[in-house]
Design an enzyme around this catalytic site. Sequence first.
Site, mmCIF file in Angstrom:
data_model
loop_
_atom_site.group_PDB
_atom_site.id
_atom_site.type_symbol
_atom_site.label_atom_id
_atom_site.label_comp_id
_atom_site.label_asym_id
_atom_site.label_seq_id
_atom_site.Cartn_x
_atom_site.Cartn_y
_atom_site.Cartn_z
ATOM 1 N N ARG A 1 -49.484 -22.318 -28.677
ATOM 2 C CA ARG A 1 -50.075 -21.239 -27.858
ATOM 3 C C ARG A 1 -51.564 -21.218 -28.152
ATOM 4 O O ARG A 1 -51.967 -21.244 -29.319
ATOM 5 C CB ARG A 1 -49.454 -19.890 -28.196
ATOM 6 C CG ARG A 1 -50.250 -18.730 -27.599
ATOM 7 C CD ARG A 1 -49.563 -17.398 -27.748
ATOM 8 N NE ARG A 1 -48.423 -17.313 -26.857
ATOM 9 C CZ ARG A 1 -47.710 -16.195 -26.688
ATOM 10 N NH1 ARG A 1 -48.029 -15.099 -27.334
ATOM 11 N NH2 ARG A 1 -46.680 -16.179 -25.866
ATOM 12 N N THR B 1 -42.312 -14.932 -28.717
ATOM 13 C CA THR B 1 -42.300 -16.358 -28.393
ATOM 14 C C THR B 1 -42.177 -17.189 -29.667
ATOM 15 O O THR B 1 -41.321 -18.065 -29.783
ATOM 16 C CB THR B 1 -43.552 -16.746 -27.582
ATOM 17 O OG1 THR B 1 -43.621 -15.885 -26.446
ATOM 18 C CG2 THR B 1 -43.483 -18.186 -27.125
HETATM 19 C C1 NCD Z 1 -46.674 -12.599 -22.743
HETATM 20 C C2 NCD Z 1 -47.764 -13.605 -23.011
HETATM 21 O O1 NCD Z 1 -48.074 -13.919 -24.163
HETATM 22 O O2 NCD Z 1 -48.272 -14.111 -22.023
HETATM 23 N N1 NCD Z 1 -45.902 -12.332 -23.873
HETATM 24 C C3 NCD Z 1 -44.796 -13.097 -24.120
HETATM 25 O O3 NCD Z 1 -44.899 -14.257 -24.428
HETATM 26 N N2 NCD Z 1 -43.592 -12.529 -23.984
HETATM 27 C C4 NCD Z 1 -47.094 -11.392 -22.024
HETATM 28 C C5 NCD Z 1 -48.279 -10.617 -22.482
HETATM 29 O O4 NCD Z 1 -48.887 -10.882 -23.523
HETATM 30 O O5 NCD Z 1 -48.617 -9.652 -21.785
#
Ligand code: NCD
Length: 311
Positions: free
Chosen positions: A107, A58
């Site tokens: 995030r 991400t």
């Molecule tokens: C996911 C997340 O961070 O929610 N990863 C991502 O962004 N591709 C999935 C996960 O961590 O399992």
Amino acid sequence: MDWKGRDVISIRDFSKEDVEFVLSVAERLEEELAKKGSLDYARGKILATLFFEPSTRTRLSFESAMHRLGGSVIGFSSASSTSVKKGESLADTIKTVEQYGDVIVIRHPMEGAARLAAEVAEVPVINAGDGSNQHPTQTLLDLYTIKRTFGRIDGLTIGLLGDLKYGRTVHSLAEALAFYDVELYLISPELLRMPKHIVDDLREKGLTVHETTDLEGTIPELDVLYVTRIQRERFPDEEEYLKVKGSYQVNLSTLKNAKESLKVMHPLPRVDEIHPEVDKSGHALYFRQVFSGVPVRMALLGLTLGVLEGV
Ligand code: NCD
């Protein structure tokens, strides 16, 4: 809808038209990028990435997307090196960062953190995952990948497998799939079922939703199997995690009764839920999802910055 300055916090804030619009802009940017190698729509603009939780795809795909748009990037990938460690509030962190950047990607482990950041910030805020709540940009790249692969989303039968309780990717994705004419199988251990309010909402919107624990019996029905990791870090206690650890593994033998055209998706990272032997089969679509992250995030950055006139 005017996209300039808009926040991207939850799939629930979007209409089907909004979703389709982002996918079409991403497609045009993907084509233009392939032709020209790099673009300059975001020249002079700065993206700030604030990652309070681990990330590989991400964060790096947002950063790559901003660079490919001709912009630049600042940010951190762990709060431990910032003043948060000294006790600074999220609101103060956001009020600071918005002086340095034109768009913020955040995030955070807390549900609602991205919404709070958007309320505080004048610049657009994009949610890159808030606790087990939402991950809207992953959903947009998932839909983009499905559409590019099948040429459509309507008419597909889609299974969501694994941690449907704590997995934010499947919460956002299920809500977005309600815009389409799909049949949905929710496959999980009893302990990790999709939250009832989401299932009720999907049914209210007219979707056919089946809840089951039976992966093998469901596989022959599916066009797409979307696999998720058990979200160990979200379990309030390790005992609960140990009860469901390793509940499912998708391997070539699990897939023997699948349609030949079945595609297996996963937001990644995977732990043990998809055996690497699946990677070389025609079913694997998860690395294609990784690829889609860049054009979709280019579209979101360009639209919220308001720099894509003419695209
Ligand atoms: C996911 C997340 O961070 O929610 N990863 C991502 O962004 N591709 C999935 C996960 O961590 O399992």
